[in-house]
Design a protein around this motif. Structure first.
Motif, PDB file in Angstrom:
ATOM      1  N   ALA A  85     -17.180 -54.218-126.554  1.00 25.44           N
ATOM      2  CA  ALA A  85     -17.685 -54.162-127.929  1.00 25.44           C
ATOM      3  C   ALA A  85     -16.632 -53.687-128.924  1.00 25.44           C
ATOM      4  N   ALA A  86     -15.811 -52.719-128.519  1.00 32.38           N
ATOM      5  CA  ALA A  86     -14.782 -52.209-129.434  1.00 32.38           C
ATOM      6  C   ALA A  86     -13.812 -53.314-129.824  1.00 32.38           C
ATOM      7  N   GLN A  87     -13.442 -54.129-128.848  1.00 30.30           N
ATOM      8  CA  GLN A  87     -12.521 -55.233-129.126  1.00 30.30           C
ATOM      9  C   GLN A  87     -13.195 -56.299-129.983  1.00 30.30           C
ATOM     10  N   MET A  88     -14.468 -56.577-129.712  1.00 28.51           N
ATOM     11  CA  MET A  88     -15.205 -57.529-130.542  1.00 28.51           C
ATOM     12  C   MET A  88     -15.272 -57.035-131.985  1.00 28.51           C
ATOM     13  N   TYR A  89     -15.589 -55.762-132.136  1.00 30.16           N
ATOM     14  CA  TYR A  89     -15.724 -55.151-133.461  1.00 30.16           C
ATOM     15  C   TYR A  89     -14.414 -55.232-134.244  1.00 30.16           C
ATOM     16  N   GLU A  90     -13.326 -54.845-133.610  1.00 30.84           N
ATOM     17  CA  GLU A  90     -12.031 -54.816-134.290  1.00 30.84           C
ATOM     18  C   GLU A  90     -11.504 -56.208-134.615  1.00 30.84           C
ATOM     19  N   ASN A  91     -12.047 -57.219-133.942  1.00 34.57           N
ATOM     20  CA  ASN A  91     -11.580 -58.586-134.177  1.00 34.57           C
ATOM     21  C   ASN A  91     -12.605 -59.450-134.906  1.00 34.57           C
ATOM     22  N   GLY A  92     -13.616 -58.806-135.488  1.00 34.21           N
ATOM     23  CA  GLY A  92     -14.547 -59.512-136.358  1.00 34.21           C
ATOM     24  C   GLY A  92     -15.468 -60.494-135.684  1.00 34.21           C
ATOM     25  N   VAL A  93     -15.794 -60.246-134.387  1.00 33.99           N
ATOM     26  CA  VAL A  93     -16.677 -61.174-133.677  1.00 33.99           C
ATOM     27  C   VAL A  93     -17.874 -60.465-133.029  1.00 33.99           C
ATOM     28  N   LEU A  94     -18.150 -59.234-133.452  1.00 33.01           N
ATOM     29  CA  LEU A  94     -19.333 -58.522-132.957  1.00 33.01           C
ATOM     30  C   LEU A  94     -20.494 -58.835-133.891  1.00 33.01           C
TER      31      LEU A  94
ATOM     32  N   GLN B 153     -25.731 -61.000-138.902  1.00 32.53           N
ATOM     33  CA  GLN B 153     -24.733 -60.077-139.447  1.00 32.53           C
ATOM     34  C   GLN B 153     -23.571 -59.922-138.478  1.00 32.53           C
ATOM     35  N   ILE B 154     -22.374 -59.802-139.040  1.00 37.39           N
ATOM     36  CA  ILE B 154     -21.200 -59.432-138.262  1.00 37.39           C
ATOM     37  C   ILE B 154     -20.922 -57.959-138.533  1.00 37.39           C
ATOM     38  N   VAL B 155     -20.873 -57.179-137.480  1.00 35.84           N
ATOM     39  CA  VAL B 155     -20.629 -55.739-137.609  1.00 35.84           C
ATOM     40  C   VAL B 155     -19.128 -55.529-137.748  1.00 35.84           C
ATOM     41  N   ASN B 156     -18.685 -55.185-138.952  1.00 34.32           N
ATOM     42  CA  ASN B 156     -17.238 -55.084-139.171  1.00 34.32           C
ATOM     43  C   ASN B 156     -16.821 -53.861-139.987  1.00 34.32           C
ATOM     44  N   THR B 157     -17.731 -52.889-140.138  1.00 39.23           N
ATOM     45  CA  THR B 157     -17.370 -51.616-140.762  1.00 39.23           C
ATOM     46  C   THR B 157     -17.891 -50.488-139.877  1.00 39.23           C
ATOM     47  N   GLU B 158     -17.305 -49.314-140.020  1.00 37.92           N
ATOM     48  CA  GLU B 158     -17.731 -48.182-139.198  1.00 37.92           C
ATOM     49  C   GLU B 158     -19.187 -47.821-139.480  1.00 37.92           C
ATOM     50  N   GLU B 159     -19.590 -47.903-140.734  1.00 34.37           N
ATOM     51  CA  GLU B 159     -20.975 -47.582-141.088  1.00 34.37           C
ATOM     52  C   GLU B 159     -21.950 -48.512-140.368  1.00 34.37           C
ATOM     53  N   GLU B 160     -21.622 -49.814-140.333  1.00 40.02           N
ATOM     54  CA  GLU B 160     -22.484 -50.773-139.643  1.00 40.02           C
ATOM     55  C   GLU B 160     -22.479 -50.526-138.139  1.00 40.02           C
ATOM     56  N   ALA B 161     -21.316 -50.153-137.597  1.00 36.66           N
ATOM     57  CA  ALA B 161     -21.219 -49.870-136.167  1.00 36.66           C
ATOM     58  C   ALA B 161     -22.065 -48.660-135.789  1.00 36.66           C
ATOM     59  N   VAL B 162     -22.068 -47.651-136.652  1.00 35.24           N
ATOM     60  CA  VAL B 162     -22.880 -46.457-136.399  1.00 35.24           C
ATOM     61  C   VAL B 162     -24.365 -46.808-136.447  1.00 35.24           C
ATOM     62  N   LYS B 163     -24.762 -47.624-137.413  1.00 36.80           N
ATOM     63  CA  LYS B 163     -26.162 -48.045-137.505  1.00 36.80           C
ATOM     64  C   LYS B 163     -26.582 -48.816-136.258  1.00 36.80           C
ATOM     65  N   LEU B 164     -25.683 -49.663-135.766  1.00 37.82           N
ATOM     66  CA  LEU B 164     -25.979 -50.414-134.550  1.00 37.82           C
ATOM     67  C   LEU B 164     -26.152 -49.463-133.374  1.00 37.82           C
ATOM     68  N   ALA B 165     -25.240 -48.516-133.235  1.00 32.52           N
ATOM     69  CA  ALA B 165     -25.326 -47.548-132.135  1.00 32.52           C
ATOM     70  C   ALA B 165     -26.625 -46.751-132.214  1.00 32.52           C
ATOM     71  N   GLU B 166     -27.018 -46.364-133.417  1.00 29.90           N
ATOM     72  CA  GLU B 166     -28.258 -45.600-133.589  1.00 29.90           C
ATOM     73  C   GLU B 166     -29.477 -46.435-133.193  1.00 29.90           C
ATOM     74  N   SER B 167     -29.431 -47.737-133.508  1.00 31.35           N
ATOM     75  CA  SER B 167     -30.565 -48.602-133.166  1.00 31.35           C
ATOM     76  C   SER B 167     -30.670 -48.831-131.663  1.00 31.35           C
ATOM     77  N   LEU B 168     -29.571 -48.598-130.946  1.00 34.29           N
ATOM     78  CA  LEU B 168     -29.551 -48.818-129.498  1.00 34.29           C
ATOM     79  C   LEU B 168     -29.801 -47.539-128.703  1.00 34.29           C
ATOM     80  N   SER B 169     -30.044 -46.439-129.383  1.00 35.76           N
ATOM     81  CA  SER B 169     -30.335 -45.174-128.694  1.00 35.76           C
ATOM     82  C   SER B 169     -31.579 -45.331-127.813  1.00 35.76           C
ATOM     83  N   PRO B 170     -31.593 -44.770-126.608  1.00 35.76           N
ATOM     84  CA  PRO B 170     -30.607 -43.879-125.987  1.00 35.76           C
ATOM     85  C   PRO B 170     -29.549 -44.600-125.145  1.00 35.76           C
ATOM     86  N   LEU B 171     -29.491 -45.943-125.221  1.00 38.10           N
ATOM     87  CA  LEU B 171     -28.495 -46.666-124.430  1.00 38.10           C
ATOM     88  C   LEU B 171     -27.081 -46.269-124.841  1.00 38.10           C
TER      89      LEU B 171
END
Length: 204
Positions: A114-123, A153-171
């Motif tokens: 996921a980190a690589q997808m995020y940093e390369n604009g394909v998450l 949506q493409i997750v490409n900012t830290e704020e969006e990544a944090v929102k995604l992580a929060e929505s996936l809690s507790p995974l």
């Protein structure tokens, strides 16, 4: 997992080939069948012509992506051999109330790298209701053909990544009282103009 995925795809398409009442196959696939390769760090756009590289997936142990790639390619090969009318919907990470939590293995398998997808604009993520609607539109619209990238949506900012992580809690868990540190915006490389045309045309 890979053999089961490929065999399942072949069995479904073969069953459709033997059923006289089947007008069109709408094959559910994944964006992971298109985004992975040695060139993932390039600045090239990724669209429906792209396929994930088998050897790269094996080398990096991206088994989910490899399974999705091989199964979709097997489905396309058989559909063309049987002269079937087929389209594929290549979905992003599917989200909706409780979906990730009820399907943790699929969710976490998709997110490997996921980190690589995020940093390369394909998450990318897609709402389950929108995905279901796209399947219906793809079936009902006689002009649809080939592959369609499906995401909201493409997750490409830290704020969006944090929102995604929060929505996936507790995974996925964030440190307590985590605050965004950066403001970097990664370029969006996924393109879904083809799907947008279908959605716009059937909405009128």
């Amino acid at each position: 997992m890979i053999d089961l995925e490929v065999r399942g795809a072949i069995n479904v398409v073969e069953a459709c080939a033997q059923a006289e009442s089947i007008e069109k196959i709408v094959f559910n696939s994944s964006l992971t069948s298109a985004i992975w390769g040695e060139n993932i760090c390039s600045e090239k756009d990724v669209d429906e012509r792209s396929w994930s590289d088998h050897e790269f997936c094996r080398k990096t142990k991206l088994w989910y992506a490899l399974a999705k790639t091989l199964s979709e390619q097997a489905a396309w090969a058989l559909a063309m051999d049987r002269m079937l009318n087929m389209v594929s919907i290549n979905a992003g990470l599917v989200l909706g109330p409780g979906i990730a939590q009820k399907n943790p293995q699929v969710t976490m398998s998709y997110l490997k790298g996921a980190a690589q997808m995020y940093e390369n604009g394909v998450l990318a993520i897609v709402d389950a209701n929108f995905l279901a609607d796209v399947h219906i539109r793809a079936f009902e619209d006689p002009s649809t053909c080939g592959r369609y990238f499906c995401f909201n949506q493409i997750v490409n900012t830290e704020e969006e990544a944090v929102k995604l992580a929060e929505s996936l809690s507790p995974l996925i868990s964030l440190p307590p009282r985590y605050e965004c540190q950066g403001s970097e915006v990664y370029d969006e490389r996924l393109k879904n103009k083809k799907l947008n045309k279908v959605v716009d045309s059937t909405a009128n």
